[in-house]
Design a protein around this motif. Structure first.
Motif, short mmCIF file in Angstrom:
data_model
loop_
_atom_site.label_atom_id
_atom_site.label_comp_id
_atom_site.label_asym_id
_atom_site.label_seq_id
_atom_site.Cartn_x
_atom_site.Cartn_y
_atom_site.Cartn_z
N THR A 1 0.84 -1.21 0.00
CA THR A 1 0.00 0.00 0.00
C THR A 1 0.87 1.25 0.00
OG1 THR A 1 -1.81 -1.14 1.15
CG2 THR A 1 -1.75 1.27 1.30
N VAL B 1 -11.77 -2.99 4.00
CA VAL B 1 -11.55 -4.00 2.97
C VAL B 1 -11.47 -5.35 3.66
CG1 VAL B 1 -10.41 -2.42 1.37
CG2 VAL B 1 -9.04 -3.65 3.05
N PRO C 1 -10.13 -8.93 2.74
CA PRO C 1 -9.44 -9.85 1.82
C PRO C 1 -9.73 -11.31 2.14
CG PRO C 1 -7.92 -8.29 2.86
CD PRO C 1 -9.20 -8.25 3.64
N HIS D 1 -11.22 -20.21 -3.57
CA HIS D 1 -11.35 -18.92 -4.24
C HIS D 1 -11.80 -19.15 -5.67
CE1 HIS D 1 -8.71 -18.14 -0.83
NE2 HIS D 1 -9.03 -16.86 -0.92
N GLY E 1 -4.74 -14.41 -3.06
CA GLY E 1 -4.46 -13.02 -3.37
C GLY E 1 -3.00 -12.64 -3.22
N ASP F 1 -3.26 -6.73 -4.80
CA ASP F 1 -4.70 -6.81 -5.02
C ASP F 1 -5.45 -5.98 -3.99
OD1 ASP F 1 -4.46 -8.68 -7.14
OD2 ASP F 1 -4.31 -10.34 -5.72
N VAL F 2 -4.96 -5.99 -2.77
CA VAL F 2 -5.60 -5.27 -1.68
C VAL F 2 -5.16 -3.81 -1.66
CG1 VAL F 2 -6.09 -5.28 0.79
CG2 VAL F 2 -5.61 -7.44 -0.39
N SER G 1 -4.48 -1.89 -4.06
CA SER G 1 -5.12 -1.07 -5.09
C SER G 1 -6.45 -0.51 -4.61
CB SER G 1 -5.33 -1.90 -6.37
OG SER G 1 -6.19 -2.99 -6.15
N ILE G 2 -7.25 -1.31 -3.90
CA ILE G 2 -8.54 -0.81 -3.43
C ILE G 2 -8.36 0.12 -2.23
CG2 ILE G 2 -9.01 -2.78 -1.91
CD1 ILE G 2 -11.58 -0.82 -4.00
N PHE H 1 -15.51 -3.75 1.42
CA PHE H 1 -15.17 -4.18 0.07
C PHE H 1 -14.50 -5.55 0.14
CE2 PHE H 1 -15.85 0.26 -0.34
CZ PHE H 1 -16.26 0.47 -1.66
N ILE I 1 -12.35 -8.20 -1.17
CA ILE I 1 -11.26 -8.38 -2.13
C ILE I 1 -10.75 -9.79 -1.90
CG2 ILE I 1 -9.13 -7.39 -3.05
CD1 ILE I 1 -11.50 -5.46 -2.97
N ASP I 2 -11.48 -10.77 -2.46
CA ASP I 2 -11.24 -12.14 -2.02
C ASP I 2 -11.35 -13.19 -3.12
OD1 ASP I 2 -13.96 -12.29 -2.53
OD2 ASP I 2 -14.55 -12.46 -0.43
#
Length: 249
Positions: free
Chosen positions: A19, A174, A176, A201, A207, A211-212, A214-215, A232, A234-235
């Motif tokens: 991040t 978020v 995940p 998944h 993941g 991936d995480v 970005s959100i 959100f 993200i999974d």
């Protein structure tokens, strides 16, 4: 236009460090907070941003660090909590110490993030992003403590989003699925467990930190100021999809 200024707790972890890299690549200024001094220093040097060692479960430590650095950082536009832990045990095998540690690491650190976020953004507005997990609403065996802690994070997020909406402070989370980080290495480093996890998944893979990240960066962006009070997922479809084993013809 002046760059955005963000505080990242748990900055040295897998999701936290990715991040930070993403936010920095977008031109943001950062303050990195975490417990791993060597990892923090290395990341801070890499990104040319300040870092401070803090215990995110201590409100006094987090507050002191953010207020001390805010003079150099400027107006804080957002704060994100990437602090976390995991515990794969059923309730009857979970010790009292493990239960308290899981709650403190995940839920208390999130609560402190909200409290400090309000303190530094109550006049200017901004964004708070918390880290939940797909297990908070899924019901996976042997996840009782972490599922309870992350469900608490989601409840905290919704209430805080309502409390601070008029202050223009947005609060989101978020959630995940399994992400390939050092924290989750006991699962994905075992070939049999990795295959089983991939099968859970819907997209057929676990993941990656990006991936995480970005959100998270999207939720922090001021352009998205109409988004608050949301979780959100993200999974890779873990929490909502069940797909056939064979490819659809």
């Amino acid at each position: 236009m002046a760059p955005d200024n963000f505080v990242v707790l748990g900055a040295s972890g897998g999701i936290g460090s990715e991040t930070c890299r993403r936010l920095r690549s977008l031109g943001s200024n950062l303050l990195l907070l975490g417990r791993d001094q060597d990892a923090l220093q290395h990341l801070g040097d890499e990104l040319a941003v300040p870092s401070r060692v803090v215990d995110a479960t201590s409100l006094d430590e987090v507050t002191e660090a953010v207020l001390a650095e805010s003079h150099n950082l400027g107006t804080v536009n957002g704060i994100v909590n990437c602090v976390g832990s995991t515990l794969l045990k059923p309730a009857h095998l979970t010790s009292t110490a493990e239960w308290h540690d899981t709650l403190t690491t995940n839920l208390t650190s999130a609560f402190n993030t909200v409290r400090v976020g309000y303190q530094v953004m109550k006049k200017s507005g901004g964004a708070i992003v918390l880290l939940s997990s797909a297990v908070a609403g899924l019901g996976l065996a042997n996840h009782e403590a972490i599922a309870a802690a992350k469900a608490g994070v989601e409840g905290l997020m919704r209430s805080a989003a309502a409390s601070y909406a008029r202050r223009r402070i947005r609060v989101n989370a978020v959630a995940p699925g399994l992400v390939q980080t050092r924290l989750s290495a006991p699962v994905w480093s075992n070939p049999k467990q990795l295959i089983a996890s991939q099968a859970l998944h819907a997209v057929g893979r676990i993941g990656q930190p990006q991936d995480v990240a970005s959100i998270i960066s999207w939720l922090l962006a001021p352009d998205n100021d109409w988004v608050t009070g949301q979780v959100f997922g993200i999974d890779g479809g873990l929490s909502t999809l069940r797909v056939p084993q064979k490819r659809v013809q």
